[in-house]
Design an enzyme around this catalytic site. Structure first.
Site, PDB file in Angstrom:
ATOM      1  CG  ASP A  93      -0.211   0.241   2.445  1.00 19.69           C
ATOM      2  OD1 ASP A  93       0.643  -0.471   2.721  1.00 19.69           O
ATOM      3  OD2 ASP A  93      -0.717   1.181   3.258  1.00 19.69           O
ATOM      4  CD  GLU A 154       4.024   1.267   7.076  1.00 19.28           C
ATOM      5  OE1 GLU A 154       4.656   1.956   8.068  1.00 19.28           O
ATOM      6  OE2 GLU A 154       3.742   2.166   6.066  1.00 19.28           O
TER       7      GLU A 154
END
Length: 446
Positions: A93, A154
């Site tokens: 991500d 994250e």
């Protein structure tokens, strides 16, 4: 200085064309976990990562974690049942691109300029994932067993993977965990990050009046929520810029690699003539000491302002907590400080919105020694230790669930990457050298 394995080095160099192609495909996935409508792109980035790992002999699973993000976990056994295990971590991500018009090239299209590769996630953290894959391809079969974990949220706090680690610790069991989510203090300087500050996000709300009142009629005597809030916020720093929270020590010193003021000034884009804050060195201030930053204020904007005394105001504070301080106790001290320093007996409410613990690595184990030797060989330079002002809460979770593991942080990121900012980029030489270091480590640590 150890001699580099010329065959392994040549294999890594030959794989750089594929590494660029891999990174281009990954960057094209707009995998911003919290962005509305991004679910398909996040899933596609996870599936791409899983396929790449499966092609390298991993048994791979894509797991939807508790926050809805897809995590990729894989395992490849070693040459013998008692072989050591290395876990390689990264995340697929990315941060939002921000204003697209400010980018010099499309953020989700890998673009080369002046020897660097530009795109959102090119360094943080898809570049680190590509470094892992390149190292694994170059190393081939390894004596050690290898686990791989590719997180999907994250940048949004990583709660899903934290939960997964606590629920299924066997997926993370390893002798050495290599967190590919940091980088070097400068291009060409091999660096292991050994210290991470924890984080506390706290919202403080001040109420002083039942409603807004005319500033001409009541201003001067009526308790002013905005003025009270600003008074309290101002008490959190002294004239030198040091963070001052009652009961929280603030004079810690950093003993690892220095951060020269002129380099920090350039890295932080400090405007000409401005002063750097604090009585310590930049390394002390950003790696070893607590720091509080006002990251948002709820108040009328200047375009909507009226001549009235403000009845209620709020601010969101981001407090960084260095190793050695307990984040919960530090939050309690912050809340008590605000209640004591916001004047005029106004109502003060303080609420913790996120608390993450700091992390300090143990650097005296066999994994650290082997990884340090591999980095030194790959870069042809001595390895330095740095801190990081940001937080990676997963490190503290992994220290809890896999207490035997050595945890090391490295990666392709360096100050010129401008991670989280417009025109994020990666230096392909940093990617190559990181991949070579990991390949050397994986082939030698059995």
């Amino acid at each position: 200085m150890e001699a580099v394995d010329t065959q392994l080095s040549a294999r890594v160099a030959a794989l750089m064309t594929r590494a660029r192609a891999d990174l281009a495909e990954l960057v094209a996935h707009r995998s911003v976990h919290l962005e509305p409508g991004s679910g398909a792109a996040c899933r596609a980035a996870a599936e791409w990562s899983a396929k790449a790992c499966a092609e390298l002999g991993f048994e791979v699973e894509v797991i939807e974690t508790s926050d809805g993000s897809p995590a990729v976990v894989g395992y490849r056994p070693g040459a013998t049942p008692d072989a050591r295990t290395v876990l390689l971590y990264s995340h697929h991500d990315v941060q939002p691109a921000g204003p697209v018009e400010r980018w010099s090239s499309p953020p989700f299209e890998l673009t080369e300029r002046a020897g660097r590769w530009y795109g959102r996630g090119a360094a943080d953290c898809k570049g680190n994932l590509v470094a892992h894959l390149t190292a694994l391809r170059a190393a081939g079969a390894t004596g050690c067993a290898v686990r791989i974990v590719v997180e999907g949220s994250e940048e949004a706090g990583g709660a899903g993977l934290d939960d997964l680690a606590r629920q299924r610790p066997e997926l993370f069991d390893a002798d050495v965990i290599v967190i590919g989510d940091t980088g070097n203090v400068a291009v060409g300087t091999p660096t292991l990050t050994t210290s991470l500050r924890g984080v506390v996000n706290a919202k403080v709300t001040v109420r002083a009046l039942g409603s807004a009142v005319h500033s001409g009629q009541f201003g001067g005597a009526a308790p002013d929520a905005m003025a009270a809030l600003l008074h309290g916020l101002a008490s959190l720093r002294d004239a030198a810029g040091d963070t001052t929270i009652d009961g929280v020590p603030g004079g810690q010193r950093w003993t690892g690699a220095p951060y020269p003021p002129e380099v920090f000034r350039a890295d932080s884009t400090a405007l000409p003539g401005t002063e750097l804050l604090g009585t310590g060195t930049p390394a002390d201030m950003v790696w070893a000491r607590p720091a509080v930053t006002v990251i948002g204020i709820d108040a009328p904007g200047t375009a909507d302002a009226v001549a009235a005394v403000i009845p209620e105001a709020a601010a969101l504070l981001n407090l960084r907590v260095p190793p050695g301080l307990d984040p919960r106790a530090t939050y309690d001290a912050l809340a008590a400080h605000l209640r004591a320093h916001i004047p005029w007996q106004v109502e003060v409410a303080v609420e913790a919105q996120a608390i993450g613990a700091p992390f300090a690595a143990a650097t005296d184990g066999p994994g650290y020694r082997a990884l340090t030797a591999a980095l030194r060989t790959a870069y042809g330079a001595e390895v330095v230790h740095s801190g990081q002002g940001g937080s990676i809460p997963l490190c503290t979770v992994l220290a809890e669930v896999v207490p035997r593991a050595e945890i090391a942080l490295l990666g392709v990121e360096e100050p010129l990457c401008r991670i989280h900012a417009v025109d994020e980029s990666v230096d392909p030489e940093e990617l190559r050298r990181t991949a070579l270091a990991e390949a050397l480590f994986l082939t030698g640590f059995a």
